[in-house]
Design a protein around this motif. Structure first.
Motif, PDB file in Angstrom:
ATOM      1  N   VAL A  22       1.133  -1.554  -0.207  1.00 47.63           N
ATOM      2  CA  VAL A  22      -0.284   0.280   0.106  1.00 47.63           C
ATOM      3  C   VAL A  22       0.749   1.073   0.376  1.00 47.63           C
ATOM      4  CG1 VAL A  22      -2.045   1.741   1.988  1.00 47.63           C
ATOM      5  CG2 VAL A  22      -1.935  -1.318   0.819  1.00 47.63           C
ATOM      6  N   GLU A  23       1.736   1.057   1.011  1.00 48.34           N
ATOM      7  CA  GLU A  23       2.577   2.479   1.080  1.00 48.34           C
ATOM      8  C   GLU A  23       3.587   2.462  -0.627  1.00 48.34           C
ATOM      9  OE1 GLU A  23       4.657   5.906   1.990  1.00 48.34           O
ATOM     10  OE2 GLU A  23       2.631   4.813   2.995  1.00 48.34           O
ATOM     11  N   SER A  24       4.025   2.102  -1.003  1.00 50.54           N
ATOM     12  CA  SER A  24       5.009   1.460  -2.748  1.00 50.54           C
ATOM     13  C   SER A  24       3.989   2.300  -3.484  1.00 50.54           C
ATOM     14  CB  SER A  24       5.233   0.409  -3.046  1.00 50.54           C
ATOM     15  OG  SER A  24       5.992  -0.033  -1.767  1.00 50.54           O
ATOM     16  N   LEU A  25       2.192   1.817  -3.805  1.00 54.60           N
ATOM     17  CA  LEU A  25       1.780   2.304  -4.440  1.00 54.60           C
ATOM     18  C   LEU A  25       1.302   3.806  -3.797  1.00 54.60           C
ATOM     19  CD1 LEU A  25      -1.186  -0.814  -4.811  1.00 54.60           C
ATOM     20  CD2 LEU A  25       0.705   0.385  -6.702  1.00 54.60           C
ATOM     21  N   ARG A  26       1.155   4.340  -2.779  1.00 49.86           N
ATOM     22  CA  ARG A  26       1.260   5.430  -2.388  1.00 49.86           C
ATOM     23  C   ARG A  26       2.317   6.800  -2.890  1.00 49.86           C
ATOM     24  NH1 ARG A  26      -0.740   5.154   3.641  1.00 49.86           N
ATOM     25  NH2 ARG A  26      -3.300   4.132   2.775  1.00 49.86           N
ATOM     26  N   LEU A  27       3.643   6.075  -2.733  1.00 51.61           N
ATOM     27  CA  LEU A  27       5.010   6.785  -3.150  1.00 51.61           C
ATOM     28  C   LEU A  27       4.603   7.154  -5.216  1.00 51.61           C
ATOM     29  CD1 LEU A  27       7.070   4.937  -0.994  1.00 51.61           C
ATOM     30  CD2 LEU A  27       6.418   7.161  -0.591  1.00 51.61           C
ATOM     31  N   LEU A  28       4.655   5.592  -5.979  1.00 47.59           N
ATOM     32  CA  LEU A  28       4.071   5.705  -6.963  1.00 47.59           C
ATOM     33  C   LEU A  28       3.200   6.537  -7.286  1.00 47.59           C
ATOM     34  CD1 LEU A  28       5.368   4.653  -9.374  1.00 47.59           C
ATOM     35  CD2 LEU A  28       3.240   2.657  -9.656  1.00 47.59           C
ATOM     36  N   LYS A  29       2.250   6.601  -6.859  1.00 44.47           N
ATOM     37  CA  LYS A  29       0.573   7.598  -7.633  1.00 44.47           C
ATOM     38  C   LYS A  29       1.872   9.049  -7.152  1.00 44.47           C
ATOM     39  CE  LYS A  29      -3.467   9.006  -5.949  1.00 44.47           C
ATOM     40  NZ  LYS A  29      -4.713   8.627  -5.235  1.00 44.47           N
ATOM     41  N   ALA A  30       2.384   9.451  -5.492  1.00 49.69           N
ATOM     42  CA  ALA A  30       3.178  10.565  -5.566  1.00 49.69           C
ATOM     43  C   ALA A  30       4.726  10.600  -6.499  1.00 49.69           C
ATOM     44  CB  ALA A  30       3.556  10.538  -4.440  1.00 49.69           C
ATOM     45  N   PHE A  31       4.862  10.148  -6.511  1.00 49.59           N
ATOM     46  CA  PHE A  31       6.316  10.446  -7.998  1.00 49.59           C
ATOM     47  C   PHE A  31       5.655  10.751  -9.231  1.00 49.59           C
ATOM     48  CE2 PHE A  31       9.233   8.101 -10.166  1.00 49.59           C
ATOM     49  CZ  PHE A  31       9.802   9.089 -10.877  1.00 49.59           C
ATOM     50  N   LEU A  32       4.343  10.159  -9.449  1.00 51.61           N
ATOM     51  CA  LEU A  32       3.819  10.546 -11.248  1.00 51.61           C
ATOM     52  C   LEU A  32       3.485  11.614 -10.748  1.00 51.61           C
ATOM     53  CD1 LEU A  32       1.978   6.850 -11.772  1.00 51.61           C
ATOM     54  CD2 LEU A  32       4.587   7.759 -12.643  1.00 51.61           C
ATOM     55  N   LYS A  33       3.240  12.006  -9.598  1.00 52.87           N
ATOM     56  CA  LYS A  33       2.155  13.163 -10.244  1.00 52.87           C
ATOM     57  C   LYS A  33       3.521  14.353 -10.031  1.00 52.87           C
ATOM     58  CE  LYS A  33      -1.690  12.707  -7.788  1.00 52.87           C
ATOM     59  NZ  LYS A  33      -2.646  13.197  -6.115  1.00 52.87           N
ATOM     60  N   LEU A  34       4.247  13.960  -9.950  1.00 57.37           N
ATOM     61  CA  LEU A  34       6.030  14.749 -10.170  1.00 57.37           C
ATOM     62  C   LEU A  34       5.959  15.596 -11.760  1.00 57.37           C
ATOM     63  CD1 LEU A  34       8.260  13.681  -7.594  1.00 57.37           C
ATOM     64  CD2 LEU A  34       6.977  15.449  -7.290  1.00 57.37           C
ATOM     65  N   ALA A  35       7.095  16.525 -11.833  1.00 63.39           N
ATOM     66  CA  ALA A  35       7.149  17.457 -13.161  1.00 63.39           C
ATOM     67  C   ALA A  35       8.548  16.344 -13.430  1.00 63.39           C
ATOM     68  CB  ALA A  35       7.355  18.795 -12.994  1.00 63.39           C
ATOM     69  N   PRO A  36       9.076  16.058 -14.474  1.00 63.22           N
ATOM     70  CA  PRO A  36       9.666  14.837 -15.111  1.00 63.22           C
ATOM     71  C   PRO A  36      11.265  15.353 -14.443  1.00 63.22           C
ATOM     72  CG  PRO A  36       8.256  15.657 -17.065  1.00 63.22           C
ATOM     73  CD  PRO A  36       7.693  16.422 -15.439  1.00 63.22           C
ATOM     74  N   GLY A  37      11.483  16.656 -14.351  1.00 66.46           N
ATOM     75  CA  GLY A  37      12.642  16.950 -13.703  1.00 66.46           C
ATOM     76  C   GLY A  37      12.744  16.791 -12.899  1.00 66.46           C
ATOM     77  N   GLN A  38      11.310  16.712 -12.160  1.00 66.57           N
ATOM     78  CA  GLN A  38      11.382  16.324 -10.359  1.00 66.57           C
ATOM     79  C   GLN A  38      11.897  14.819 -10.335  1.00 66.57           C
ATOM     80  OE1 GLN A  38       8.052  18.190  -9.164  1.00 66.57           O
ATOM     81  NE2 GLN A  38       8.963  19.756  -8.201  1.00 66.57           N
ATOM     82  N   ARG A  39      11.322  14.507 -11.038  1.00 66.18           N
ATOM     83  CA  ARG A  39      11.770  12.543 -11.296  1.00 66.18           C
ATOM     84  C   ARG A  39      12.826  12.205 -10.934  1.00 66.18           C
ATOM     85  NH1 ARG A  39       6.294  10.592 -15.396  1.00 66.18           N
ATOM     86  NH2 ARG A  39       4.727  11.499 -14.328  1.00 66.18           N
TER      87      ARG A  39
END
Length: 62
Positions: A22-39
């Protein structure tokens, strides 16, 4: 996923997810919301931390 029947069927087939999943999915969701440069910055930071962690564990124990 608002269909409770679908969710119940998934739960029956797969079981309850672990808290780590569950935590991994939350982190992935937050990561995908970042701009490409932030990723890219996040990936570089994680790789740097991983390399530092490995170098610390590779030291001799004496």
């Amino acid at each position: 996923m608002k269909n409770s029947t679908f969710i119940a069927e998934l739960h029956t087939k797969l079981g309850a997810p672990s808290s780590e999943a569950v935590e991994s999915l939350r982190l992935l969701k937050a990561f995908l919301k970042l701009a490409p440069g932030q990723r890219i910055e996040v990936i570089e930071m994680v790789e740097r931390l991983n390399a530092e962690s490995r170098s610390e564990t590779d030291l001799p124990l004496s």
